[in-house]
Write an enzyme that holds these catalytic residues in place. Structure first.
Site, PDB file in Angstrom:
ATOM      1  N   ASP A   1     116.090  86.431 130.388  1.00  0.00           N
ATOM      2  CA  ASP A   1     115.012  86.899 129.499  1.00  0.00           C
ATOM      3  C   ASP A   1     115.294  88.360 129.139  1.00  0.00           C
ATOM      4  O   ASP A   1     115.746  89.122 129.994  1.00  0.00           O
ATOM      5  CB  ASP A   1     113.656  86.789 130.230  1.00  0.00           C
ATOM      6  CG  ASP A   1     112.463  86.844 129.287  1.00  0.00           C
ATOM      7  OD1 ASP A   1     112.437  87.732 128.408  1.00  0.00           O
ATOM      8  OD2 ASP A   1     111.558  86.008 129.435  1.00  0.00           O
TER       9      ASP A   1
ATOM     10  N   SER B   1     107.207  79.559 135.294  1.00  0.00           N
ATOM     11  CA  SER B   1     108.180  78.450 135.311  1.00  0.00           C
ATOM     12  C   SER B   1     109.338  78.767 136.259  1.00  0.00           C
ATOM     13  O   SER B   1     109.912  77.868 136.874  1.00  0.00           O
ATOM     14  CB  SER B   1     108.705  78.177 133.902  1.00  0.00           C
ATOM     15  OG  SER B   1     109.226  79.354 133.323  1.00  0.00           O
TER      16      SER B   1
ATOM     17  N   GLY C   1     109.262  90.231 125.331  1.00  0.00           N
ATOM     18  CA  GLY C   1     108.267  89.369 124.696  1.00  0.00           C
ATOM     19  C   GLY C   1     108.748  88.839 123.357  1.00  0.00           C
ATOM     20  O   GLY C   1     109.716  89.342 122.778  1.00  0.00           O
TER      21      GLY C   1
ATOM     22  N   ASP D   1     107.318  73.458 124.503  1.00  0.00           N
ATOM     23  CA  ASP D   1     106.548  73.691 123.274  1.00  0.00           C
ATOM     24  C   ASP D   1     107.056  72.864 122.101  1.00  0.00           C
ATOM     25  O   ASP D   1     107.159  73.359 120.977  1.00  0.00           O
ATOM     26  CB  ASP D   1     106.534  75.184 122.899  1.00  0.00           C
ATOM     27  CG  ASP D   1     105.986  76.054 124.011  1.00  0.00           C
ATOM     28  OD1 ASP D   1     104.883  75.769 124.503  1.00  0.00           O
ATOM     29  OD2 ASP D   1     106.674  77.015 124.404  1.00  0.00           O
TER      30      ASP D   1
ATOM     31  N   PHE E   1     102.416  80.259 130.308  1.00  0.00           N
ATOM     32  CA  PHE E   1     101.948  79.292 129.323  1.00  0.00           C
ATOM     33  C   PHE E   1     102.362  77.867 129.667  1.00  0.00           C
ATOM     34  O   PHE E   1     102.349  76.990 128.819  1.00  0.00           O
ATOM     35  CB  PHE E   1     102.470  79.685 127.937  1.00  0.00           C
ATOM     36  CG  PHE E   1     102.223  81.135 127.614  1.00  0.00           C
ATOM     37  CD1 PHE E   1     100.992  81.545 127.117  1.00  0.00           C
ATOM     38  CD2 PHE E   1     103.204  82.089 127.851  1.00  0.00           C
ATOM     39  CE1 PHE E   1     100.746  82.885 126.840  1.00  0.00           C
ATOM     40  CE2 PHE E   1     102.962  83.439 127.576  1.00  0.00           C
ATOM     41  CZ  PHE E   1     101.731  83.838 127.076  1.00  0.00           C
TER      42      PHE E   1
ATOM     43  N   HIS F   1     109.855  81.387 119.525  1.00  0.00           N
ATOM     44  CA  HIS F   1     109.602  80.235 118.662  1.00  0.00           C
ATOM     45  C   HIS F   1     110.021  80.453 117.217  1.00  0.00           C
ATOM     46  O   HIS F   1     109.805  79.584 116.368  1.00  0.00           O
ATOM     47  CB  HIS F   1     108.113  79.843 118.712  1.00  0.00           C
ATOM     48  CG  HIS F   1     107.721  79.275 120.040  1.00  0.00           C
ATOM     49  ND1 HIS F   1     106.429  78.913 120.332  1.00  0.00           N
ATOM     50  CD2 HIS F   1     108.451  79.009 121.143  1.00  0.00           C
ATOM     51  CE1 HIS F   1     106.376  78.447 121.574  1.00  0.00           C
ATOM     52  NE2 HIS F   1     107.586  78.499 122.085  1.00  0.00           N
TER      53      HIS F   1
ATOM     54  N   SER G   1     119.553  86.223 125.303  1.00  0.00           N
ATOM     55  CA  SER G   1     119.958  84.883 125.747  1.00  0.00           C
ATOM     56  C   SER G   1     121.224  84.378 125.053  1.00  0.00           C
ATOM     57  O   SER G   1     122.099  83.783 125.691  1.00  0.00           O
ATOM     58  CB  SER G   1     118.797  83.921 125.501  1.00  0.00           C
ATOM     59  OG  SER G   1     119.250  82.671 125.082  1.00  0.00           O
TER      60      SER G   1
ATOM     61  N   ASP H   1     112.875  77.898 126.861  1.00  0.00           N
ATOM     62  CA  ASP H   1     111.465  78.251 126.651  1.00  0.00           C
ATOM     63  C   ASP H   1     111.396  79.683 126.123  1.00  0.00           C
ATOM     64  O   ASP H   1     110.647  80.513 126.615  1.00  0.00           O
ATOM     65  CB  ASP H   1     110.706  78.113 127.987  1.00  0.00           C
ATOM     66  CG  ASP H   1     109.205  78.239 127.797  1.00  0.00           C
ATOM     67  OD1 ASP H   1     108.719  78.071 126.660  1.00  0.00           O
ATOM     68  OD2 ASP H   1     108.516  78.508 128.800  1.00  0.00           O
TER      69      ASP H   1
HETATM   70 MG    MG Z   1     106.749  77.975 126.293  1.00  0.00          MG
END
Ligand code: MG
Length: 210
Positions: free
Chosen positions: A71, A52, A75, A170, A18, A144, A124, A141
């Site tokens: 990570d 990234s 997801g 973002d 993304f 959210h 994380s 990143d």
């Molecule tokens: Mg992002």
């Protein structure tokens, strides 16, 4: 017959993800700048399939630093079955869970970056709490959700070395443009007295640790 390894010819934009091209290029350039100004490895929170990671891995290689790519590979909310960004190719149906770790590993191999990137599979916030630091560059990143973004910020911003850089993806200042938590943690960083904003590229904000 073995697949040929494209290495530096691998276009990051062919990897699922993304991050826009201008954001990726800025990420790579700013990471190199940060590594020349501050000690420590580079850290990425939220690798997904490695788009990234590829930009930052190339920066790490150029600076002779290591990139920690952190990570859980399960997801975020929006990637789960039935949600807007669900990708059935990244779903382990037997386990009933998203799994992007194989895709990341494949990206690192194709880009010939396995010697420069350490993939850390885990939560994380817990990894951040155990991280010795400092880091020259931290890229947030991750998820959210407010709780997730805050946890990433609290666990990692403190590790950025003086003169180093914090990057947040973002960041949408306007509520109509979607999830606000990355904007909220960017504001927290600005108000903390620890960081000063450097620049913004698309939705990617960069801050310098003072
Ligand atoms: Mg992002």
């Amino acid at each position: 017959m073995a697949l040929s390894i494209p290495g530096d010819a691998l276009d990051p934009q062919t990897i699922k993800g993304f991050l826009a091209p201008d954001e990726g290029e800025a990420l790579q350039a700013r990471a190199m700048e940060a590594a020349s100004a501050a000690p420590g490895p580079l850290v990425e929170i939220g690798s997904w399939c490695g788009r990234s990671t590829l930009y930052l891995g190339r920066a790490a290689r150029a600076c002779e630093r290591l990139l920690f790519a952190v990570d859980h590979h399960r997801g975020s909310e929006e990637h789960q079955p039935g949600e807007g960004y669900h990708d059935p190719d990244l779903f382990d149906a037997e386990l009933g869970r998203v799994d992007t770790a194989p895709a990341l590993r494949r990206t690192l191999a194709l880009a010939d970056l396995e010697a420069h990137v350490a993939a850390v599979i885990g939560p994380s916030a817990a990894v951040g709490a155990a991280f010795g630091g400092p880091a020259s560059f931290v890229f947030i990143d991750g998820g959210h959700a407010m709780e997730t973004a805050l946890a990433d910020y609290r666990a990692w911003a403190c590790h950025v070395a003086r003169g180093g850089t914090l990057a947040i993806h973002d960041v949408f200042p306007s509520p109509e443009d979607g999830g606000r938590p990355p904007y909220e943690i960017w504001k927290l960083a600005c108000e903390s007295g620890m960081f000063e904003p450097i620049t913004r590229v698309n939705t990617l904000e960069f801050l310098r640790r003072v």
